[in-house]
Write an enzyme that holds these catalytic residues in place. Structure first.
Site, PDB file in Angstrom:
ATOM      1  CG  ASP A 190      13.063  39.101 -52.511  1.00  0.00           C
ATOM      2  OD1 ASP A 190      14.108  39.056 -51.834  1.00  0.00           O
ATOM      3  OD2 ASP A 190      11.987  38.605 -52.139  1.00  0.00           O
ATOM      4  CG  ASP A 244      22.595  48.191 -62.186  1.00  0.00           C
ATOM      5  OD1 ASP A 244      21.674  47.355 -62.010  1.00  0.00           O
ATOM      6  OD2 ASP A 244      23.656  48.151 -61.537  1.00  0.00           O
ATOM      7  CG  ASP A 266      23.156  42.700 -63.279  1.00  0.00           C
ATOM      8  OD1 ASP A 266      22.359  41.744 -63.126  1.00  0.00           O
ATOM      9  OD2 ASP A 266      24.393  42.581 -63.153  1.00  0.00           O
ATOM     10  CG  HIS A 284      14.334  36.492 -49.332  1.00  0.00           C
ATOM     11  ND1 HIS A 284      13.267  37.191 -49.840  1.00  0.00           N
ATOM     12  CD2 HIS A 284      13.834  35.754 -48.304  1.00  0.00           C
ATOM     13  CE1 HIS A 284      12.175  36.897 -49.166  1.00  0.00           C
ATOM     14  NE2 HIS A 284      12.487  36.021 -48.223  1.00  0.00           N
ATOM     15  CB  VAL A 318      13.062  24.979 -65.967  1.00  0.00           C
ATOM     16  CG1 VAL A 318      12.823  24.087 -67.171  1.00  0.00           C
ATOM     17  CG2 VAL A 318      13.322  26.418 -66.393  1.00  0.00           C
ATOM     18  CG  ASN A 370      15.600  21.732 -65.214  1.00  0.00           C
ATOM     19  OD1 ASN A 370      15.208  21.188 -64.178  1.00  0.00           O
ATOM     20  ND2 ASN A 370      15.940  23.012 -65.256  1.00  0.00           N
ATOM     21  CB  SER A 388       8.671  37.429 -50.246  1.00  0.00           C
ATOM     22  OG  SER A 388       7.784  36.532 -50.884  1.00  0.00           O
ATOM     23  CG  ASN A 421       7.883  35.136 -41.576  1.00  0.00           C
ATOM     24  OD1 ASN A 421       6.877  34.660 -42.090  1.00  0.00           O
ATOM     25  ND2 ASN A 421       8.999  35.365 -42.254  1.00  0.00           N
ATOM     26  CD  GLU A 441       3.048  39.182 -38.538  1.00  0.00           C
ATOM     27  OE1 GLU A 441       2.224  40.118 -38.600  1.00  0.00           O
ATOM     28  OE2 GLU A 441       4.257  39.320 -38.825  1.00  0.00           O
ATOM     29  CB  SER A 483       9.551  34.999 -47.487  1.00  0.00           C
ATOM     30  OG  SER A 483       9.748  36.232 -46.871  1.00  0.00           O
TER      31      SER A 483
END
Length: 290
Positions: free
Chosen positions: A22, A48, A50, A59, A70, A73, A119, A160, A194, A231
């Site tokens: 994504d 990279d 990250d 998104h 989680v 929490n 998505s 969509n 769709e 999505s």
């Protein structure tokens, strides 16, 4: 969708690794951080490791919350597979990536990833669009060699474009190697969904016409307004498949497709722009009446 029944049976997604392809994941989001594998993340878009998104891109973080936020929490929501492991693969941004980069994302960490959640796809209403040769090869390789030969699972949002588009024209969705998911609202098809032969099933995807979904978002936030679309239906199914693989790790990619077909039911869904008929496998299926 019987998710709570699966939880009651002890299934939470433990041991299942999910790559989210994504626009990035906020890896330190307090409702996601415990389930994000930062050692194996990848940012193909910026070359990279990250996957954190650029400013304004939320998104992927929203998708991720529906899969693996989680439990218990007191932050935001709980994901369907709340003990699964997420790997962020950032491939989306203001300009398109190449065929080879798409293929890289769809095969990233193939030795360990169980499910690739997607998505994204061609822009709605733009005609026929096929994946490139390398992307097609990556999908075939994934179902051949992923999960020690049982095949990686590729979940894909069907799009969509409502009746202005048809997901049969989407080569990512109509690949035999992907599981295409469209959306339902409460009691009927989602207004944006769709219809196509390639869509194996639908899940609730949120809607302005009844209620939005709630999920994680950037800046360690939580969002409901506007959370609607295939999505968001697709990652819910990703979570369900994760629970299924935890229950039976011997299932192949084809087994998953068969299970989706044979356990999905119309459940009284009122379709506003399609008719239904019984197919040769004695399953109800829809087709455009016009």
């Amino acid at each position: 969708m019987k998710v709570s029944s699966a939880w009651s049976a002890g299934y939470t997604g433990t041991g299942i690794v999910i790559a989210v392809l994504d626009d990035g994941i906020q890896t330190d989001h307090p409702d996601l951080a415990a389930n994000v594998d930062t050692a194996n993340d990848l940012d193909i878009y910026n070359f990279d490791d990250d996957p954190n998104p650029s400013s304004g891109y939320s998104h992927g973080t929203q998708v991720s919350g529906l899969i693996a936020a989680v439990k218990d929490n007191s932050i935001c929501v709980v994901g369907v597979a709340f003990n699964s492991t997420l790997i962020g693969v950032r491939i989306l941004g203001p300009y398109a990536i190449t065929d080879s980069e798409e293929a890289q994302g769809l095969s990233h960490y193939l030795s360990n990833v169980d499910i690739y959640s997607n998505s994204w796809g061609p822009v709605d209403g733009t005609g026929f669009k096929s994946p490139g040769l390398l992307t097609k090869a990556a999908l075939q390789d994934g179902v051949t060699n992923g999960r020690n030969g049982k095949g990686a699972i590729y979940i894909w949002a069907a799009g969509n474009g409502n009746t202005a588009d048809n997901c049969n024209a989407d080569g990512y969705v109509n690949s035999i190697y992907t599981v295409a998911i469209s959306s339902a609202m409460i009691g009927q098809n989602a207004w944006y969904s769709e219809v196509c032969a390639s869509a194996l099933a639908v899940a609730y995807g949120g809607s302005q016409d009844d209620r939005y979904l709630t999920t994680t978002t950037i800046q360690s936030g939580c969002k409901s307004a506007g959370i609607q679309g295939t999505s968001y239906a697709a990652p819910i199914v990703t979570g369900i498949v994760a629970l299924t693989l935890e229950a039976n790790s011997d299932l192949t990619w084809r087994d998953i497709q068969h299970l989706i077909v044979f356990t999905s039911n119309r459940n009284g869904l009122n379709d506003t722009y399609s008719d239904w008929s019984m197919n040769g496998a004695n399953k109800e299926c829809e087709f455009l009446s016009n």
